[in-house]
Motif scaffolding. Structure first.
Motif, PDB file in Angstrom:
ATOM      1  N   TRP A  17       8.772  49.535 -54.823  1.00  0.00           N
ATOM      2  CA  TRP A  17       9.771  50.135 -53.941  1.00  0.00           C
ATOM      3  C   TRP A  17       9.815  49.508 -52.547  1.00  0.00           C
ATOM      4  O   TRP A  17      10.669  49.854 -51.752  1.00  0.00           O
ATOM      5  N   SER A  18       8.911  48.595 -52.246  1.00  0.00           N
ATOM      6  CA  SER A  18       8.937  47.908 -50.955  1.00  0.00           C
ATOM      7  C   SER A  18      10.097  46.922 -50.949  1.00  0.00           C
ATOM      8  O   SER A  18      10.298  46.193 -51.919  1.00  0.00           O
ATOM      9  N   ALA A  30      12.540  48.271 -45.545  1.00  0.00           N
ATOM     10  CA  ALA A  30      13.281  49.253 -46.327  1.00  0.00           C
ATOM     11  C   ALA A  30      12.455  49.746 -47.515  1.00  0.00           C
ATOM     12  O   ALA A  30      11.435  49.147 -47.872  1.00  0.00           O
ATOM     13  N   ALA A  31      12.929  50.831 -48.116  1.00  0.00           N
ATOM     14  CA  ALA A  31      12.365  51.350 -49.362  1.00  0.00           C
ATOM     15  C   ALA A  31      13.501  51.485 -50.362  1.00  0.00           C
ATOM     16  O   ALA A  31      14.633  51.813 -49.997  1.00  0.00           O
ATOM     17  N   ILE A  32      13.188  51.213 -51.622  1.00  0.00           N
ATOM     18  CA  ILE A  32      14.151  51.354 -52.713  1.00  0.00           C
ATOM     19  C   ILE A  32      13.523  52.252 -53.782  1.00  0.00           C
ATOM     20  O   ILE A  32      12.510  52.901 -53.545  1.00  0.00           O
ATOM     21  N   GLY A  33      14.116  52.281 -54.954  1.00  0.00           N
ATOM     22  CA  GLY A  33      13.634  53.131 -56.044  1.00  0.00           C
ATOM     23  C   GLY A  33      12.192  52.847 -56.441  1.00  0.00           C
ATOM     24  O   GLY A  33      11.735  51.707 -56.382  1.00  0.00           O
ATOM     25  N   ARG A  34      11.501  53.891 -56.878  1.00  0.00           N
ATOM     26  CA  ARG A  34      10.062  53.795 -57.199  1.00  0.00           C
ATOM     27  C   ARG A  34       9.752  52.770 -58.292  1.00  0.00           C
ATOM     28  O   ARG A  34       8.643  52.260 -58.370  1.00  0.00           O
ATOM     29  N   THR A  35      10.737  52.437 -59.127  1.00  0.00           N
ATOM     30  CA  THR A  35      10.519  51.440 -60.177  1.00  0.00           C
ATOM     31  C   THR A  35      11.218  50.116 -59.870  1.00  0.00           C
ATOM     32  O   THR A  35      11.354  49.273 -60.749  1.00  0.00           O
ATOM     33  N   GLY A  40      20.253  47.961 -65.654  1.00  0.00           N
ATOM     34  CA  GLY A  40      20.569  48.979 -66.667  1.00  0.00           C
ATOM     35  C   GLY A  40      20.219  50.376 -66.188  1.00  0.00           C
ATOM     36  O   GLY A  40      19.445  51.083 -66.834  1.00  0.00           O
ATOM     37  N   LYS A  41      20.772  50.812 -65.077  1.00  0.00           N
ATOM     38  CA  LYS A  41      20.471  52.104 -64.467  1.00  0.00           C
ATOM     39  C   LYS A  41      20.733  53.265 -65.415  1.00  0.00           C
ATOM     40  O   LYS A  41      21.758  53.295 -66.100  1.00  0.00           O
ATOM     41  N   ARG A  42      19.788  54.222 -65.441  1.00  0.00           N
ATOM     42  CA  ARG A  42      19.914  55.459 -66.226  1.00  0.00           C
ATOM     43  C   ARG A  42      19.462  56.627 -65.363  1.00  0.00           C
ATOM     44  O   ARG A  42      18.603  56.460 -64.490  1.00  0.00           O
ATOM     45  N   GLU A  43      20.026  57.789 -65.606  1.00  0.00           N
ATOM     46  CA  GLU A  43      19.655  58.994 -64.862  1.00  0.00           C
ATOM     47  C   GLU A  43      18.147  59.225 -64.949  1.00  0.00           C
ATOM     48  O   GLU A  43      17.569  59.205 -66.028  1.00  0.00           O
ATOM     49  N   GLY A  44      17.509  59.387 -63.790  1.00  0.00           N
ATOM     50  CA  GLY A  44      16.092  59.722 -63.742  1.00  0.00           C
ATOM     51  C   GLY A  44      15.132  58.560 -63.869  1.00  0.00           C
ATOM     52  O   GLY A  44      13.918  58.770 -63.887  1.00  0.00           O
ATOM     53  N   ASP A  45      15.612  57.301 -63.942  1.00  0.00           N
ATOM     54  CA  ASP A  45      14.703  56.172 -64.129  1.00  0.00           C
ATOM     55  C   ASP A  45      14.010  55.734 -62.844  1.00  0.00           C
ATOM     56  O   ASP A  45      13.092  54.920 -62.865  1.00  0.00           O
ATOM     57  N   GLY A  46      14.439  56.237 -61.699  1.00  0.00           N
ATOM     58  CA  GLY A  46      13.799  55.896 -60.431  1.00  0.00           C
ATOM     59  C   GLY A  46      14.103  54.495 -59.933  1.00  0.00           C
ATOM     60  O   GLY A  46      13.448  54.014 -59.016  1.00  0.00           O
ATOM     61  N   GLY A 132      23.335  57.675 -63.950  1.00  0.00           N
ATOM     62  CA  GLY A 132      22.691  57.897 -62.661  1.00  0.00           C
ATOM     63  C   GLY A 132      23.645  58.449 -61.628  1.00  0.00           C
ATOM     64  O   GLY A 132      24.824  58.145 -61.629  1.00  0.00           O
ATOM     65  N   SER A 133      23.087  59.292 -60.773  1.00  0.00           N
ATOM     66  CA  SER A 133      23.879  59.924 -59.727  1.00  0.00           C
ATOM     67  C   SER A 133      23.193  59.744 -58.386  1.00  0.00           C
ATOM     68  O   SER A 133      22.039  59.323 -58.316  1.00  0.00           O
ATOM     69  N   ALA A 134      23.906  60.084 -57.336  1.00  0.00           N
ATOM     70  CA  ALA A 134      23.343  60.176 -55.986  1.00  0.00           C
ATOM     71  C   ALA A 134      22.576  58.938 -55.551  1.00  0.00           C
ATOM     72  O   ALA A 134      21.424  59.019 -55.177  1.00  0.00           O
ATOM     73  N   ILE A 135      23.204  57.791 -55.609  1.00  0.00           N
ATOM     74  CA  ILE A 135      22.618  56.607 -54.991  1.00  0.00           C
ATOM     75  C   ILE A 135      23.115  56.603 -53.553  1.00  0.00           C
ATOM     76  O   ILE A 135      24.293  56.411 -53.285  1.00  0.00           O
ATOM     77  N   PHE A 136      22.168  56.867 -52.644  1.00  0.00           N
ATOM     78  CA  PHE A 136      22.487  57.002 -51.233  1.00  0.00           C
ATOM     79  C   PHE A 136      21.778  55.925 -50.415  1.00  0.00           C
ATOM     80  O   PHE A 136      20.818  55.307 -50.867  1.00  0.00           O
ATOM     81  N   LEU A 137      22.235  55.771 -49.200  1.00  0.00           N
ATOM     82  CA  LEU A 137      21.534  55.051 -48.143  1.00  0.00           C
ATOM     83  C   LEU A 137      21.114  56.147 -47.180  1.00  0.00           C
ATOM     84  O   LEU A 137      21.968  56.890 -46.682  1.00  0.00           O
TER      85      LEU A 137
END
Length: 176
Positions: A17-18, A30-35, A40-46, A132-137
């Motif tokens: 996520w770094s 910055a920080a990004i998703g934990r994974t 291939g984004k899917r709901e809950g994949d982080g 996937g939902s709620a991709i925010f800055l």
């Protein structure tokens, strides 16, 4: 997307996520998703979704800061605001009013990470269940901990970037 001003996030650092986020001649921590990032984004994949996602509008906590200067549409967050993350709901990946029966995220948070929230145009036109939902800055945690797929900057860096952007600004997630 040609002729669009980009905030470009690329994995960089000791954790998945770094990240570094480049805007014009500046680079922000910055920080990004934990994974990390994925095509291939899917709901809950982080993960943060690889691609270019337009900045739609800015939400902010008016009880914590003045209306930010930006070219984006601006909307204060209300205590009853939520964001639907239930793929089975007709309101999936949409702003909702709480109480709300389907699964949702609270926008009015006790921590400071949603004091500034830019809605990104990921899976929203129209939303497709499960992508996937709620991709925010939004504002980064003090330790630059992982997000659930969003991009996070310090409050100071986010305010500076928001004041500088023009129409058509977007976030791009790239692989390392």
């Amino acid at each position: 997307m040609k002729n669009h001003e980009l905030l470009i996030a690329t994995p960089a650092g000791p954790h998945p996520w770094s990240a570094a986020a480049a805007f014009r001649d500046r680079t922000f921590r910055a920080a990004i998703g934990r994974t990390g990032v994925t095509a291939g984004k899917r709901e809950g994949d982080g993960a943060s979704p690889i691609g270019i996602w337009p900045m739609r509008r800015l939400f902010y906590r008016s009880d914590r800061l003045a209306r930010p200067q930006t070219s984006l549409p601006v909307q204060p967050i209300r205590p009853e605001d939520g964001w639907c993350d239930d793929p089975l709901s007709a309101d999936y990946n949409r702003l909702v009013r709480r109480p709300f029966a389907a699964s949702h995220e609270e926008m009015w948070r006790e921590d400071a990470i949603y004091d500034l929230v830019v809605e990104l145009g990921y899976n929203d036109d129209p939303p497709v269940a499960g992508l996937g939902s709620a991709i925010f800055l939004h504002v980064a945690r003090r330790d630059f901990g992982a997000t659930a797929g969003c991009l996070a900057l310090t409050r100071v860096d986010l305010l500076a970037m928001l004041a500088a952007i023009g129409p058509g600004a977007a976030v791009e997630f790239r692989a390392a």
